[in-house]
Design a protein around this motif. Structure first.
Motif, PDB file in Angstrom:
ATOM      1  N   TYR A 138      11.385  39.339  18.677  1.00 35.84           N
ATOM      2  CA  TYR A 138      10.708  38.683  19.799  1.00 35.84           C
ATOM      3  C   TYR A 138      11.643  38.472  20.980  1.00 35.84           C
ATOM      4  CZ  TYR A 138      12.913  34.324  18.072  1.00 35.84           C
ATOM      5  OH  TYR A 138      13.814  33.372  17.655  1.00 35.84           O
ATOM      6  N   ALA A 139      11.008  38.330  22.122  1.00 34.09           N
ATOM      7  CA  ALA A 139      11.600  37.743  23.329  1.00 34.09           C
ATOM      8  C   ALA A 139      10.489  36.899  23.940  1.00 34.09           C
ATOM      9  CB  ALA A 139      12.070  38.820  24.302  1.00 34.09           C
ATOM     10  N   PHE A 140      10.851  35.761  24.515  1.00 32.57           N
ATOM     11  CA  PHE A 140       9.807  34.898  25.075  1.00 32.57           C
ATOM     12  C   PHE A 140      10.323  34.165  26.304  1.00 32.57           C
ATOM     13  CE2 PHE A 140      12.098  31.813  22.483  1.00 32.57           C
ATOM     14  CZ  PHE A 140      12.071  30.666  23.262  1.00 32.57           C
ATOM     15  N   VAL A 141       9.367  33.737  27.124  1.00 38.98           N
ATOM     16  CA  VAL A 141       9.609  32.853  28.266  1.00 38.98           C
ATOM     17  C   VAL A 141       8.535  31.776  28.209  1.00 38.98           C
ATOM     18  CG1 VAL A 141       9.701  32.652  30.768  1.00 38.98           C
ATOM     19  CG2 VAL A 141      10.594  34.717  29.665  1.00 38.98           C
ATOM     20  N   PHE A 142       8.953  30.510  28.194  1.00 34.78           N
ATOM     21  CA  PHE A 142       8.000  29.397  28.088  1.00 34.78           C
ATOM     22  C   PHE A 142       8.332  28.354  29.153  1.00 34.78           C
ATOM     23  CE2 PHE A 142       7.250  25.104  26.037  1.00 34.78           C
ATOM     24  CZ  PHE A 142       5.896  25.056  26.371  1.00 34.78           C
ATOM     25  N   TYR A 143       7.371  28.078  30.030  1.00 31.77           N
ATOM     26  CA  TYR A 143       7.540  27.057  31.059  1.00 31.77           C
ATOM     27  C   TYR A 143       6.714  25.834  30.690  1.00 31.77           C
ATOM     28  CZ  TYR A 143       7.401  24.565  35.490  1.00 31.77           C
ATOM     29  OH  TYR A 143       7.507  23.590  36.461  1.00 31.77           O
ATOM     30  N   ASN A 144       7.420  24.708  30.534  1.00 32.52           N
ATOM     31  CA  ASN A 144       6.762  23.435  30.255  1.00 32.52           C
ATOM     32  C   ASN A 144       6.625  22.678  31.569  1.00 32.52           C
ATOM     33  OD1 ASN A 144       6.464  20.539  29.636  1.00 32.52           O
ATOM     34  ND2 ASN A 144       6.703  21.185  27.506  1.00 32.52           N
ATOM     35  N   ALA A 145       5.391  22.570  32.050  1.00 34.15           N
ATOM     36  CA  ALA A 145       5.150  21.961  33.358  1.00 34.15           C
ATOM     37  C   ALA A 145       5.417  20.462  33.355  1.00 34.15           C
ATOM     38  CB  ALA A 145       3.703  22.237  33.791  1.00 34.15           C
ATOM     39  N   THR A 146       5.241  19.802  32.211  1.00 36.02           N
ATOM     40  CA  THR A 146       5.433  18.353  32.147  1.00 36.02           C
ATOM     41  C   THR A 146       6.876  17.971  32.456  1.00 36.02           C
ATOM     42  OG1 THR A 146       3.684  18.176  30.482  1.00 36.02           O
ATOM     43  CG2 THR A 146       5.199  16.314  30.694  1.00 36.02           C
ATOM     44  N   VAL A 147       7.818  18.681  31.849  1.00 32.79           N
ATOM     45  CA  VAL A 147       9.243  18.373  32.055  1.00 32.79           C
ATOM     46  C   VAL A 147       9.886  19.340  33.041  1.00 32.79           C
ATOM     47  CG1 VAL A 147       9.498  17.277  29.823  1.00 32.79           C
ATOM     48  CG2 VAL A 147       9.881  19.741  30.021  1.00 32.79           C
ATOM     49  N   GLN A 148       9.105  20.308  33.546  1.00 37.87           N
ATOM     50  CA  GLN A 148       9.580  21.305  34.514  1.00 37.87           C
ATOM     51  C   GLN A 148      10.837  22.018  34.002  1.00 37.87           C
ATOM     52  OE1 GLN A 148       9.920  19.119  38.264  1.00 37.87           O
ATOM     53  NE2 GLN A 148       7.853  19.755  38.828  1.00 37.87           N
ATOM     54  N   LYS A 149      10.732  22.533  32.785  1.00 40.02           N
ATOM     55  CA  LYS A 149      11.836  23.274  32.191  1.00 40.02           C
ATOM     56  C   LYS A 149      11.343  24.633  31.697  1.00 40.02           C
ATOM     57  CE  LYS A 149      14.704  19.343  30.848  1.00 40.02           C
ATOM     58  NZ  LYS A 149      15.366  18.603  29.736  1.00 40.02           N
ATOM     59  N   GLU A 209       0.008  27.292  20.873  1.00 40.34           N
ATOM     60  CA  GLU A 209      -0.595  26.035  20.420  1.00 40.34           C
ATOM     61  C   GLU A 209       0.474  25.055  19.952  1.00 40.34           C
ATOM     62  OE1 GLU A 209      -3.270  27.239  17.380  1.00 40.34           O
ATOM     63  OE2 GLU A 209      -4.832  27.941  18.751  1.00 40.34           O
ATOM     64  N   GLN A 210       1.509  25.569  19.288  1.00 37.06           N
ATOM     65  CA  GLN A 210       2.576  24.690  18.817  1.00 37.06           C
ATOM     66  C   GLN A 210       3.539  24.321  19.945  1.00 37.06           C
ATOM     67  OE1 GLN A 210       4.375  25.277  15.062  1.00 37.06           O
ATOM     68  NE2 GLN A 210       2.666  26.397  14.181  1.00 37.06           N
ATOM     69  N   LEU A 211       3.836  25.279  20.819  1.00 37.34           N
ATOM     70  CA  LEU A 211       4.756  25.014  21.917  1.00 37.34           C
ATOM     71  C   LEU A 211       4.201  23.995  22.910  1.00 37.34           C
ATOM     72  CD1 LEU A 211       6.015  28.623  22.720  1.00 37.34           C
ATOM     73  CD2 LEU A 211       7.470  26.704  22.061  1.00 37.34           C
ATOM     74  N   TYR A 212       2.893  23.928  23.015  1.00 40.96           N
ATOM     75  CA  TYR A 212       2.254  23.085  24.023  1.00 40.96           C
ATOM     76  C   TYR A 212       2.711  21.631  23.944  1.00 40.96           C
ATOM     77  CZ  TYR A 212      -1.485  20.744  26.620  1.00 40.96           C
ATOM     78  OH  TYR A 212      -2.184  19.975  27.504  1.00 40.96           O
ATOM     79  N   SER A 213       2.968  21.166  22.738  1.00 38.53           N
ATOM     80  CA  SER A 213       3.339  19.748  22.566  1.00 38.53           C
ATOM     81  C   SER A 213       4.848  19.513  22.552  1.00 38.53           C
ATOM     82  CB  SER A 213       2.738  19.227  21.257  1.00 38.53           C
ATOM     83  OG  SER A 213       3.265  19.939  20.149  1.00 38.53           O
ATOM     84  N   LEU A 214       5.648  20.564  22.718  1.00 34.85           N
ATOM     85  CA  LEU A 214       7.101  20.426  22.636  1.00 34.85           C
ATOM     86  C   LEU A 214       7.704  20.256  24.025  1.00 34.85           C
ATOM     87  CD1 LEU A 214       7.900  23.188  19.989  1.00 34.85           C
ATOM     88  CD2 LEU A 214       7.209  20.808  19.624  1.00 34.85           C
ATOM     89  N   GLU A 215       8.739  19.436  24.118  1.00 29.92           N
ATOM     90  CA  GLU A 215       9.346  19.165  25.417  1.00 29.92           C
ATOM     91  C   GLU A 215      10.855  19.396  25.450  1.00 29.92           C
ATOM     92  OE1 GLU A 215       8.311  15.215  26.599  1.00 29.92           O
ATOM     93  OE2 GLU A 215       6.183  15.666  26.869  1.00 29.92           O
ATOM     94  N   THR A 216      11.521  19.307  24.319  1.00 25.66           N
ATOM     95  CA  THR A 216      12.975  19.427  24.316  1.00 25.66           C
ATOM     96  C   THR A 216      13.399  20.795  23.808  1.00 25.66           C
ATOM     97  OG1 THR A 216      13.351  18.641  22.051  1.00 25.66           O
ATOM     98  CG2 THR A 216      13.121  16.970  23.809  1.00 25.66           C
ATOM     99  N   CYS A 217      14.592  21.192  24.189  1.00 23.25           N
ATOM    100  CA  CYS A 217      15.107  22.475  23.734  1.00 23.25           C
ATOM    101  C   CYS A 217      15.329  22.464  22.230  1.00 23.25           C
ATOM    102  CB  CYS A 217      16.408  22.797  24.462  1.00 23.25           C
ATOM    103  SG  CYS A 217      16.827  24.555  24.413  1.00 23.25           S
TER     104      CYS A 217
END
Length: 563
Positions: A115-126, A93-101
């Motif tokens: 933790y380990a995570f993988v997050f793909y932001n489709a808006t910025v394709q990162k 929910e929090q990551l959804y609105s984030l775009e920059t590293c």
């Protein structure tokens, strides 16, 4: 906790299927894949789920509007999560609105947990990915190569395979792959490095409390520092506050690790040493009294050790074993006498002693002392599988430790309702395992710390917080999680690390005192104050030697590579 597999490019389907299956064993409750296609690149995300948070079933990957989040971790501080909520959902929910590293980095700098995570932001394709600062969860990376021109992230490999060249992901940074830019390139191999950016956790600004482990207090004691009594019977006045502080911060860490676990009991990887025993005693405070706690104690049939037992050891091994046996109390001795001699390894002896001490201190608890006995033929048969789980590490010592963790965490053994009873088969249903790893690095428990003091005095002592991320926590995670179980490390809470790092070195260890007193003296005094008289004086013993999983067939050095 879950298994993660993500790939960009066109890895062979047979290889992808192997990796999906390998990562599925980590999360027996659910599994799912999703795909995203760009003009030149295909993206796949796979997660399996071990549900340990919240009341409702959760299926990963988390998806919304093209954004994808694969989460393998637990949040224990920094994020408001109720007992009936799932931390992966809350983070997404929090990551959804984030775009920059920088934004992603700052979010993870504000939370504590493995933790380990993988997050793909489709808006910025990162694509953002990382492990926690101490590396308590595994994440492997394969970078595109000429032979294998695709990108892979995975919690665990499928063993040795020519289709990838995995390495442990470094814990220093948050990484960001510009998938949009990579998609525009004609050659994923040559363009990859230019599309990958690393952001140091240390730049997280005002929210960096959990960004990285605390730095060690480097202020040295004066040369005329008084020598304490070579005893644990009395806490020196100048250590009282620190002992109480350690008990408090460690107690809170244990509480956060054992509360609100749905359905199943808690288990401890239990050698009877000071680390596992004090964590077990603290867990008793926070696990409902009507629930049993499983103590997983592993012992290996070791042909070399059995030969010594039968023929004698010219170097005094038989004498040492006899001395250890004399310390077993009456109840423990009843169990020892009915055990097969090949399984009366050092950790079994101390484990039997300490479960009796726990029963005296906590008489209302059911303590399931699980005797995990591993015949030689069984450990030999499991070797290839365990080597695959270890990958990419490949030393003799790695294998010895991995075998011990593999069989202990599997939890198949026998218990005795009363110490004098005959054993009955038992398989621990626990899916959360408490592990005492970390105290030696934080409190000066290794022999090399004493050696460094002898050669260089107080200035020669460097407690090894910076080394913790490279101490093969990822290996341990891969091995233990293969059974669909999760290990938790109370000593490696960043709050505990910070508390101990800030203390002057002479409050944590004093190599001028004898073994079993000066090493980890702060923890020993805390254990004694809690009533653990026997455990407080236990000397350090490595798991592979205490369980006899080391050197079953030869005398190869621990750092030698496996054939």
């Amino acid at each position: 906790m879950c298994g993660i597999f993500a790939q960009i490019g066109q890895a062979p389907e047979i290889l992808c299927q192997k990796l999906r299956e390998a990562n599925a064993t980590r999360g027996p409750d659910a599994r799912k894949s999703c795909r995203t296609c760009l003009s030149q690149l295909d993206l796949e995300f796979f997660s399996s789920e071990l549900r340990l948070r919240g009341n409702d079933p959760v299926i990963q990957p988390h998806k919304r509007d093209g954004n994808v989040f694969c989460w393998n971790g637990e949040v224990f501080a920094g994020l408001d999560i109720h007992a009936d909520e799932n931390d992966g959902i809350k983070l997404f929910e929090q990551l959804y609105s984030l775009e920059t590293c920088e934004q992603v980095r700052d979010l993870f700098a504000s939370i504590e947990g493995p933790y380990a995570f993988v997050f793909y932001n489709a808006t910025v394709q990162k694509l953002f990915f990382a492990r926690d600062p101490l590396g308590r969860r595994s994440l492997l990376i394969h970078r595109p190569s000429t032979a294998n021109p695709y990108f892979i992230l995975a919690s665990v490999s499928a063993g040795s395979d020519s289709g990838y060249s995995f390495e442990e992901l470094d814990t220093t940074n948050i990484l960001c792959l510009d998938v949009g830019l990579l998609n525009e390139s004609k050659d994923i191999v040559s363009a990859f490095d230019d599309c990958l950016t690393t952001f140091s956790r240390a730049d997280a600004g005002s929210v960096n409390f959990y960004a990285q482990p605390a730095k060690v207090n480097t202020i040295l004691p004066p040369n005329d520092t008084p020598l304490p009594d070579d005893s644990l019977d009395v806490i020196p006045d100048w250590l009282q506050e620190s002992v109480d502080g350690l008990i408090s911060v460690l107690d809170r860490s244990v509480m956060l690790k054992v509360r609100d676990i749905p359905r199943d009991p808690v288990a401890v990887l239990f050698s009877g040493g000071i680390d596992s025993t004090i964590l077990t005693l603290l867990a008793d405070r926070h696990v409902p009294r009507d629930e049993p706690i499983d103590l997983l104690n592993v012992a290996f049939e070791n042909p070399r050790k059995m030969k010594v037992l039968q023929e004698g050891n010219p170097n005094g091994g038989r004498k040492k074993k006899s001395k250890a046996r004399n310390g077993v109390n009456e109840s423990a001795n009843n169990v020892a006498s009915s055990n097969s001699p090949q399984y009366m390894v050092p950790d079994r002896v101390t484990g039997l002693e300490e479960v009796e001490e726990l029963r005296q201190l906590c008489p209302g608890r059911v303590w399931n002392f699980v005797e995990v006995n591993v015949p030689y033929h069984e450990s030999k048969a499991a070797r290839q599988h365990v080597e695959g789980l270890m990958n990419p590490v490949r030393t003799v010592m790695d294998l010895s430790l991995a075998l011990a963790l593999y069989f202990a965490s599997r939890g198949i053994g026998q218990v005795r309702p009363e110490p004098e009873d005959e054993p009955i088969p038992y398989t621990s249903p626990a899916r959360v395992l408490i592990n005492g790893l970390g105290s030696d690095e934080l409190l000066g428990g290794y022999g090399r710390h004493r050696s460094a003091f002898i050669t260089g005095g107080w200035a020669g002592l460097q407690l090894e917080i910076d080394r913790i991320p490279t101490r093969n926590l990822g290996r341990d995670d891969r091995v233990i999680s293969s059974h669909g179980k999760e290990t938790r490390h109370p000593f490696l809470s960043l709050d505990v690390v910070s508390y101990l790092a800030n203390l002057p070195v002479q409050m944590k260890m004093d190599p001028r005192l004898s073994l079993g007193v000066g090493d980890k003296i702060l923890l020993r005094l805390a254990a004694r104050k809690l009533g653990l008289v026997e455990a407080s004086g236990r000397r350090k013993r490595a798991m592979q030697f205490g369980s006899h999983s080391a050197r079953m067939e030869g005398d190869m050095k621990g750092d030698a590579l496996l054939e």
